[in-house]
Scaffold this active site. Structure first.
Site, PDB file in Angstrom:
ATOM      1  N   ASP A   1       0.847  -1.196   0.000  1.00 40.85           N
ATOM      2  CA  ASP A   1       0.000   0.000   0.000  1.00 40.85           C
ATOM      3  C   ASP A   1       0.885   1.250   0.000  1.00 40.85           C
ATOM      4  O   ASP A   1       2.104   1.173   0.185  1.00 40.85           O
ATOM      5  CB  ASP A   1      -0.865  -0.042   1.266  1.00 40.85           C
ATOM      6  CG  ASP A   1      -2.034   0.926   1.219  1.00 40.85           C
ATOM      7  OD1 ASP A   1      -2.348   1.443   0.140  1.00 40.85           O
ATOM      8  OD2 ASP A   1      -2.630   1.173   2.294  1.00 40.85           O
TER       9      ASP A   1
ATOM     10  N   GLU B   1       3.164   5.144  -3.769  1.00 39.65           N
ATOM     11  CA  GLU B   1       3.263   6.122  -4.866  1.00 39.65           C
ATOM     12  C   GLU B   1       4.647   6.782  -4.984  1.00 39.65           C
ATOM     13  O   GLU B   1       4.960   7.191  -6.108  1.00 39.65           O
ATOM     14  CB  GLU B   1       2.181   7.209  -4.701  1.00 39.65           C
ATOM     15  CG  GLU B   1       0.779   6.732  -4.965  1.00 39.65           C
ATOM     16  CD  GLU B   1       0.210   5.881  -3.825  1.00 39.65           C
ATOM     17  OE1 GLU B   1      -0.556   4.948  -4.110  1.00 39.65           O
ATOM     18  OE2 GLU B   1       0.557   6.137  -2.667  1.00 39.65           O
TER      19      GLU B   1
END
Length: 555
Positions: free
Chosen positions: A203, A206
């Site tokens: 998770d 980015e």
């Protein structure tokens, strides 16, 4: 780079520089285009059979006792359920490679118990490591520091320091660096001895940072503030991430930012296979071209709103075009509290996502399909049992996607390209060529307007042929039902459902034979042990092709 689609149709590319390489995939069919695209970027991975079962998750169980209550009520209502996810609240103070020995005391034993019941476990790991624990107490940081695995500041020497979930300040592993892959592999292998996971959910990759760039802020230069930035958050490339002039092994973060999740996915895939000895399950929030070769994806932090339910259909269709067919959205919504009806309709739709997981955010009310009482549980159970009965068909579609590179879920336009009416339809979708799902996407609605392209269609529930062809029809959709249709000319393999795929795989098989107007049908079944590595490459599988003709009456 800005890319604009115009109705002409035309694509307009605007860029401030760089080299643009264009690859054209000419089809001629939409399926051919996706097959050609994945031939270039890498075919989708073959998922384990168990990962096609229903999955349950939430951030905010808070304790093992609450999770046990959830699992118990799922069992009480006999709702099909294969996988339990563990979000960051299982960790000690949100530190990777730890578990909370107070609130989640007994977690290793609990995970082993789930496995004995035929279920599987997926743990979350985040891509940031606190640097501020007491020296000698947190090995992931100290080993990483020793091996030099972090994303660095613009000087290329000092680690970039930001803030994320763990206490104190955090550093960020640079997965484009081979040393980082060694570090990550070692820690994931060691963690398997602590918590007996079957898959890893990566998770925040980015990478997410709770600041605008790292300390002490981004320098005012052309990399951090280029002459043009797209319409992104705060018009800043560093917002909630690292400064573009940070240094990774492959170059400036400006050039490698979009590769962060992609570069983490393959090493995670490899270490899960190494740790488990079985086919890998990797779920990544950040993806790039080619990510489908080693992982799946979900559509991120959605909201418990009807518009998000509707948009999820578009997202599922898109990611199949991107070569990432193992795709789903958080069923019932991640942010906000859901409602009874929204969650029920979402459970019905989500029962037909390739990746089917109910997931929820901290602080929101519980939304597992057993928490709303007997009537809700009964409907969810019935819909999931339809999914489970058709898993041999879905698994066969994933085999075809892995070998030939096409889609698993596709739009009506994909199959009926010459029919202009299908081009605007994003409210219904197909599993492969043959199974149409037409969900209810609006509140207080008890019917759906469905477009039936030129083919013989059969109602899944009644097995009666529909009277509609190349026409719209309003069909009944009471709260207990999601409209489903089978396309004539196809044979769908099925298997009696059960509460887990571990059990259902032992059940008798059947075939749904839906004839076209000429009285013919065909289909196939791919079958293997469901979780061994490279069964296709090693030719350790069974593949049947079925044909039926009314004339001969034989299959």
């Amino acid at each position: 780079l800005d890319v604009t689609l115009s109705p002409n149709p035309a694509l307009t590319f605007r860029t401030i520089g760089g080299i643009l390489d264009f690859y054209l995939f000419l089809g001629p069919t939409p399926e051919n285009v996706v097959q050609q695209y994945t031939e270039a970027i890498g075919r989708p991975h073959m998922p384990a059979y168990w990962s096609l079962g229903f999955q349950l998750s939430r951030w905010g169980y808070g304790s093992l006792d609450v999770l046990k209550e959830t699992v118990d009520r799922m069992e009480h209502y006999d709702i099909p359920y294969d996988v339990q996810h563990f979000d960051i609240d299982y960790m000690e103070r949100r530190l990777d490679f730890t578990y909370d020995k107070v609130n989640f005391a007994g977690l290793p034993e609990f995970m082993k118990d789930l496995k004995k019941k035929g279920k599987h476990n997926v743990v979350i790991l985040d891509p940031f490591i606190t640097k501020d624990e007491e020296p000698g107490t947190y090995r992931p940081y100290e080993l990483g520091q020793e091996m030099g695995v972090w994303v660095n500041n613009s000087d290329g020497l000092t680690p970039a320091v930001g803030q994320a979930w763990p206490p104190g300040d955090s550093v960020f592993p640079d997965y484009t660096n081979p040393r980082t892959v060694e570090w990550w592999t070692q820690l994931c292998l060691e963690f398997k001895d602590v918590l007996d996971y079957d898959g890893i959910w990566i998770d925040m990759n980015e990478p997410s940072n709770f600041m605008r760039g790292q300390y002490p802020g981004c320098a005012d230069n052309e990399i951090n503030n280029p002459p043009y930035t797209p319409s992104i958050s705060d018009r800043s490339l560093a917002q909630k991430t690292l400064c573009p002039d940070s240094k990774t092994y492959l170059g400036d973060h400006y050039n490698t930012h979009s590769l962060f999740g992609w570069s983490q996915t393959e090493p995670t895939f490899n270490v899960v296979q190494q740790a488990t000895g079985k086919r890998a399950f990797v779920l990544s929030r950040s993806t790039f071209v080619g990510s489908g070769k080693h992982g799946g994806h979900w559509l991120g932090d959605n909201f418990s709103q009807w518009k998000d339910l509707r948009r999820s259909v578009v997202g599922i269709l898109e990611f199949n075009l991107f070569g990432i067919p193992y795709i789903g959205a958080d069923i019932c919504g991640f942010n906000y509290n859901t409602t009874y009806e929204l969650c029920l309709r979402w459970m019905q739709l989500g029962s037909f996502y390739p990746f089917s997981r109910n997931h929820n955010s901290e602080g929101n009310s519980e939304q597992d399909p057993a928490v709303f009482g007997a009537a809700f549980a009964k409907i969810s159970r019935a819909t999931l049992r339809i999914r489970y009965s058709l898993l041999p068909y879905l698994y066969t579609l994933f085999y075809e996607s892995h070998v030939h590179g096409g889609t698993v879920v596709r739009s009506l336009m994909h199959e009926f390209t010459s029919d202009q009416e299908t081009h605007g339809i994003d409210t219904a979708f197909l599993w492969g060529p043959a199974f149409m799902i037409a969900p209810v996407l609006e509140e207080a609605t008890r019917s759906v307007t469905v477009y039936f392209p030129e083919a013989q269609w059969f109602d899944y529930y009644t097995v009666l042929p529909s009277a509609w062809k190349k026409n719209y029809a309003t069909v009944s959709a009471p709260l207990s039902k999601i409209p489903l249709y089978i396309r004539g000319g196809y044979i769908l393999p099925q298997q009696a459902p059960a509460t887990t795929t571990t059990e259902s795989r032992l059940n008798p098989f059947g075939l749904i034979i839906a004839l076209d107007e000429q009285g013919q049908a065909s289909g196939s079944l791919f079958w293997d042990d469901g979780d061994s590595i490279d069964t296709i490459e090693k030719e350790n599988y069974f593949l049947a092709k079925y044909t039926f003709s009314k004339v001969s009456g034989h299959i």
